[in-house]
Write a protein that holds these residues in place. Structure first.
Motif, mmCIF file in Angstrom:
data_model
loop_
_atom_site.group_PDB
_atom_site.id
_atom_site.type_symbol
_atom_site.label_atom_id
_atom_site.label_comp_id
_atom_site.label_asym_id
_atom_site.label_seq_id
_atom_site.Cartn_x
_atom_site.Cartn_y
_atom_site.Cartn_z
ATOM 1 N N LYS A 156 0.851 -1.200 0.000
ATOM 2 C CA LYS A 156 0.000 0.000 0.000
ATOM 3 C C LYS A 156 0.882 1.244 0.000
ATOM 4 C CE LYS A 156 -3.645 -2.377 2.614
ATOM 5 N NZ LYS A 156 -2.901 -3.622 2.880
ATOM 6 N N SER A 157 1.505 1.491 -1.132
ATOM 7 C CA SER A 157 2.393 2.641 -1.247
ATOM 8 C C SER A 157 2.311 3.202 -2.658
ATOM 9 C CB SER A 157 3.837 2.225 -0.936
ATOM 10 O OG SER A 157 4.736 3.271 -1.244
ATOM 11 N N PRO A 158 2.311 4.544 -2.777
ATOM 12 C CA PRO A 158 2.334 5.125 -4.124
ATOM 13 C C PRO A 158 3.648 4.885 -4.852
ATOM 14 C CG PRO A 158 2.561 6.832 -2.449
ATOM 15 C CD PRO A 158 2.237 5.566 -1.721
ATOM 16 N N LYS A 159 4.659 4.406 -4.128
ATOM 17 C CA LYS A 159 5.929 4.093 -4.782
ATOM 18 C C LYS A 159 5.873 2.781 -5.562
ATOM 19 C CE LYS A 159 9.045 6.681 -1.771
ATOM 20 N NZ LYS A 159 9.545 7.508 -2.889
ATOM 21 N N LEU A 160 4.816 1.998 -5.370
ATOM 22 C CA LEU A 160 4.626 0.805 -6.193
ATOM 23 C C LEU A 160 4.172 1.254 -7.577
ATOM 24 C CD1 LEU A 160 4.341 -2.237 -6.718
ATOM 25 C CD2 LEU A 160 2.036 -2.101 -5.755
ATOM 26 N N LYS A 161 5.002 1.031 -8.572
ATOM 27 C CA LYS A 161 4.712 1.458 -9.936
ATOM 28 C C LYS A 161 4.372 0.244 -10.791
ATOM 29 C CE LYS A 161 5.912 5.536 -8.585
ATOM 30 N NZ LYS A 161 4.874 6.554 -8.277
ATOM 31 N N ILE A 162 3.368 0.388 -11.629
ATOM 32 C CA ILE A 162 2.950 -0.669 -12.552
ATOM 33 C C ILE A 162 2.832 -0.050 -13.942
ATOM 34 C CG2 ILE A 162 1.189 -2.365 -13.132
ATOM 35 C CD1 ILE A 162 0.460 -2.503 -10.187
ATOM 36 N N GLU A 163 3.779 -0.397 -14.812
ATOM 37 C CA GLU A 163 3.794 0.128 -16.175
ATOM 38 C C GLU A 163 3.352 -0.963 -17.143
ATOM 39 O OE1 GLU A 163 7.365 2.188 -17.218
ATOM 40 O OE2 GLU A 163 7.847 2.663 -15.130
ATOM 41 N N GLU A 164 2.483 -0.601 -18.081
ATOM 42 C CA GLU A 164 1.892 -1.581 -18.984
ATOM 43 C C GLU A 164 2.317 -1.339 -20.426
ATOM 44 O OE1 GLU A 164 -2.289 -2.022 -18.692
ATOM 45 O OE2 GLU A 164 -2.276 -2.530 -16.558
ATOM 46 N N MET A 165 2.313 -2.398 -21.196
ATOM 47 C CA MET A 165 2.527 -2.344 -22.633
ATOM 48 C C MET A 165 1.794 -3.519 -23.261
ATOM 49 S SD MET A 165 6.468 -3.711 -22.939
ATOM 50 C CE MET A 165 7.091 -2.443 -21.853
ATOM 51 N N LYS A 166 1.729 -3.522 -24.577
ATOM 52 C CA LYS A 166 1.084 -4.619 -25.297
ATOM 53 C C LYS A 166 2.095 -5.257 -26.239
ATOM 54 C CE LYS A 166 -3.656 -2.840 -25.143
ATOM 55 N NZ LYS A 166 -4.848 -2.437 -25.944
ATOM 56 N N ILE A 167 2.104 -6.591 -26.243
ATOM 57 C CA ILE A 167 3.033 -7.357 -27.077
ATOM 58 C C ILE A 167 2.237 -8.418 -27.823
ATOM 59 C CG2 ILE A 167 5.067 -8.845 -27.105
ATOM 60 C CD1 ILE A 167 6.008 -7.542 -24.577
ATOM 61 N N GLY A 168 2.588 -8.613 -29.076
ATOM 62 C CA GLY A 168 1.911 -9.611 -29.895
ATOM 63 C C GLY A 168 1.166 -8.961 -31.040
ATOM 64 N N ARG A 169 1.534 -9.323 -32.239
ATOM 65 C CA ARG A 169 0.936 -8.687 -33.402
ATOM 66 C C ARG A 169 -0.566 -8.932 -33.475
ATOM 67 N NH1 ARG A 169 2.112 -10.291 -39.719
ATOM 68 N NH2 ARG A 169 0.934 -8.570 -40.665
ATOM 69 N N TYR A 170 -0.987 -10.125 -33.125
ATOM 70 C CA TYR A 170 -2.410 -10.459 -33.211
ATOM 71 C C TYR A 170 -3.076 -10.513 -31.838
ATOM 72 C CZ TYR A 170 -1.480 -11.629 -38.081
ATOM 73 O OH TYR A 170 -1.121 -11.565 -39.395
ATOM 74 N N THR A 171 -2.373 -10.996 -30.812
ATOM 75 C CA THR A 171 -3.019 -11.117 -29.504
ATOM 76 C C THR A 171 -3.047 -9.796 -28.742
ATOM 77 O OG1 THR A 171 -0.921 -11.743 -28.451
ATOM 78 C CG2 THR A 171 -2.292 -13.519 -29.321
ATOM 79 N N GLN A 172 -2.075 -8.896 -29.002
ATOM 80 C CA GLN A 172 -2.013 -7.627 -28.260
ATOM 81 C C GLN A 172 -2.139 -7.875 -26.756
ATOM 82 O OE1 GLN A 172 -1.982 -3.883 -29.723
ATOM 83 N NE2 GLN A 172 -0.593 -5.416 -30.515
ATOM 84 N N THR A 173 -1.325 -8.803 -26.263
ATOM 85 C CA THR A 173 -1.384 -9.204 -24.861
ATOM 86 C C THR A 173 -0.849 -8.103 -23.958
ATOM 87 O OG1 THR A 173 -1.018 -11.483 -25.573
ATOM 88 C CG2 THR A 173 -0.743 -11.006 -23.237
ATOM 89 N N LYS A 174 -1.575 -7.816 -22.901
ATOM 90 C CA LYS A 174 -1.140 -6.797 -21.941
ATOM 91 C C LYS A 174 -0.047 -7.374 -21.044
ATOM 92 C CE LYS A 174 -5.433 -4.149 -21.625
ATOM 93 N NZ LYS A 174 -6.507 -3.685 -20.713
ATOM 94 N N ILE A 175 1.029 -6.626 -20.932
ATOM 95 C CA ILE A 175 2.148 -6.992 -20.070
ATOM 96 C C ILE A 175 2.345 -5.864 -19.067
ATOM 97 C CG2 ILE A 175 4.555 -7.738 -19.973
ATOM 98 C CD1 ILE A 175 2.889 -9.529 -21.723
ATOM 99 N N ALA A 176 2.470 -6.201 -17.789
ATOM 100 C CA ALA A 176 2.680 -5.200 -16.740
ATOM 101 C C ALA A 176 4.012 -5.450 -16.053
ATOM 102 C CB ALA A 176 1.548 -5.234 -15.723
ATOM 103 N N VAL A 177 4.779 -4.391 -15.873
ATOM 104 C CA VAL A 177 6.045 -4.446 -15.135
ATOM 105 C C VAL A 177 5.833 -3.713 -13.812
ATOM 106 C CG1 VAL A 177 8.489 -3.856 -15.120
ATOM 107 C CG2 VAL A 177 7.372 -4.488 -17.264
ATOM 108 N N ALA A 178 5.966 -4.454 -12.698
ATOM 109 C CA ALA A 178 5.735 -3.887 -11.368
ATOM 110 C C ALA A 178 7.060 -3.781 -10.621
ATOM 111 C CB ALA A 178 4.750 -4.750 -10.586
ATOM 112 N N TYR A 179 7.248 -2.678 -9.912
ATOM 113 C CA TYR A 179 8.453 -2.470 -9.108
ATOM 114 C C TYR A 179 8.162 -1.384 -8.077
ATOM 115 C CZ TYR A 179 9.059 1.600 -12.158
ATOM 116 O OH TYR A 179 8.853 2.771 -12.848
#
Length: 496
Positions: A156-179
């Motif tokens: 429970k901290s605003p310092k927890l960051k979750i950045e998202e992107m999409k990978i896959g030409r057809y699936t456009q799968t959401k990928i999240a990087v948390a740190y």
């Protein structure tokens, strides 16, 4: 990222037409032969027509009726709280494919993306592959937003960051990087994002795709990322300065960077008393060596070094092998391959019968093989002990790596005896020393002169003693803020 297809003669980046019919034609052209795409025409009292475009099964039909269609028919304001203006046809397609309905009105060149997504999803359950006696019972699901919310609920901290992107030409799968900002080194996060950004593939169906595409040494049998379906494991690693990669459609998250000892640590080690956890950890290390070396040591001693065996034991082993037609090398390979086949068969079969068939099959085949004189009883005991030892490894993928390496060790033992085993061990250690996980040496803890790094490797020190975080890459926040002094008598602890 994929560029959605456009209607003939129109770029997807261009703005929407003011004519509703032309926009509808573009949608129908792109989604031709797509029976699950719904086009709902709505007559607004005295103000023309509107069009709803959504994918059935991904949109909330009940919410559309109550919050969109009914208010529009009465010329009232929409009651949808989550709505975004869209100006281009490309953005419209992206939102529709993401499950968000698009609302277009005649005479307007902007639409609304409505946050009314709803699809069937699995509830939160206990992880089947990482069960524990003591600890949380919640596991990740296949829904990315549910997984990120579980992490948010713990950290429970605003310092927890979750950045998202999409990978896959057809699936456009959401990928999240948390740190956690301030704990994870920024160069590590940039490197993870750079490797993810270089991926060019048609689709991502599971986190194993990502793991294979971004690891440092893809030809190594050892994993360089930790896969887990437990939110508490992910959060524990985030608080040590690592990063987590979460993938839509799978309950398994990836943690980077890791060391070899990360694969031998169980989450339950940190929930039990530290003395118990230390003893279990030593037992785990011992049985890891048994799993790797026990069959090869038996083959080497029986083939080349009989003088190392006490006389009475050697006579007993010789009498049991009197009718066996194969050398010890062939005997060991035969039993190991059979045992591995039974174990894999038990995994693939339904749960109700899988474990029973694997256990009964091993007992029946082992007893029948001994009675038929194909293998000796000591070899059956050795293979059984090796199989039990391999189950002590808490991470399934690490156990598979050791099981794979067991076979070349048996070949070396059958060819060169103990010398071959030593050569195999030296080659294995050199390989482990050469491995990196996002720049972190695989055996980094053993290479550091700082004795404090051993507090969570060779043994599990009490929490009040582990004041420093493990050193990974670059700059980091060295001290855990919650690590205080050794508890005194006033808190029920020891004095001093």
């Amino acid at each position: 990222m994929i560029q959605p297809p456009a209607a003939e003669g129109q770029s997807p980046d261009e703005t929407l037409y003011p004519e509703l019919n032309r926009n509808e034609e573009r949608f129908r052209s792109v989604f031709a032969h797509c029976s699950d795409v719904v086009y709902r025409s709505i007559d607004i009292e005295g103000k023309g027509r509107a069009l709803l475009v959504y994918i059935e099964g991904l949109a909330d039909n009940e919410g559309l009726e109550k919050q969109v269609i009914s208010p529009l028919q009465r010329d009232r304001a929409l009651t949808v709280s989550d709505k975004v203006d869209v100006l281009t046809f490309k953005d419209c397609l992206a939102h529709v494919l993401d499950g968000k309905p698009i609302l277009l009105r005649d005479g307007q060149t902007a639409g609304l993306a409505l946050g009314l997504t709803k699809w069937e999803k699995r509830g939160i359950e206990e992880p089947s592959a990482e069960s524990s006696v003591r600890g949380p019972r919640e596991g990740f699901t296949e829904t990315l937003r549910v997984n990120t919310s579980q992490i948010r609920r713990i950290v429970k901290s605003p310092k927890l960051k979750i950045e998202e992107m999409k990978i896959g030409r057809y699936t456009q799968t959401k990928i999240a990087v948390a740190y956690v900002e301030g704990l994870a080194d920024r160069t590590l996060i940039d490197e993870i994002k750079a490797r993810l950004g270089r991926i060019r593939i048609d689709g991502i169906l599971e986190s194993g795709y990502i793991e294979e595409l971004i690891e440092d040494t893809p030809y190594s049998p050892f994993p360089q990322l930790l896969s887990t379906e437990r939110p508490d494991v992910v959060c524990g690693n985030l608080l040590e300065g690592r990063a987590a990669i979460l993938v839509e459609g799978t309950p398994f998250a990836l943690v980077a960077p890791i060391t070899f000892f990360s694969l031998l640590q169980s989450p339950e080690d940190y929930y039990q008393r530290y003395i118990i956890s230390t003893v279990i950890r030593w037992l785990r290390y011992s049985y890891l060596l048994f799993s790797l070396l026990l069959p090869s040591l038996y083959v080497a001693v029986l083939t080349f070094h009989q003088e190392m065996v006490p006389g009475s034991l050697l006579l007993s082993m010789a009498s049991s092998r009197e009718e066996v037609p194969f050398p010890a090398l062939v005997e060991a390979l035969l039993m190991e391959i059979t045992f591995e086949a039974l174990r894999e068969a038990g995994v693939r079969l339904p749960k109700q019968v899988g474990s029973a068939i694997s256990i009964v099959g091993a007992l029946v085949i082992g007893q029948a093989a001994v009675q038929a004189g194909i293998v000796s009883a000591p070899m059956v005991i050795i293979v059984a002990l090796t199989g039990i030892s391999s189950f002590m490894t808490p991470r399934y993928i690490a156990g598979i790596s050791i099981r794979m390496l067991r076979f070349p060790m048996i070949f070396l033992a059958g060819s060169l005896g103990l010398l071959g085993i030593m050569m195999g061990i030296i080659a294995l250690v050199l390989h482990l020393c050469s491995l990196r996980s996002f720049g972190v040496p695989y055996l980094s803890t053993l290479q550091t002169p700082n004795f404090g790094e051993f507090k969570d490797v060779l043994y599990r020190a009490p929490w009040w003693s582990m004041k420093r975080r493990p050193r990974l890459t670059g700059s980091y926040d060295e001290y855990r803020e919650t690590a205080g002094l050794k508890p005194g008598p006033e808190h029920g602890g020891e004095s001093g």
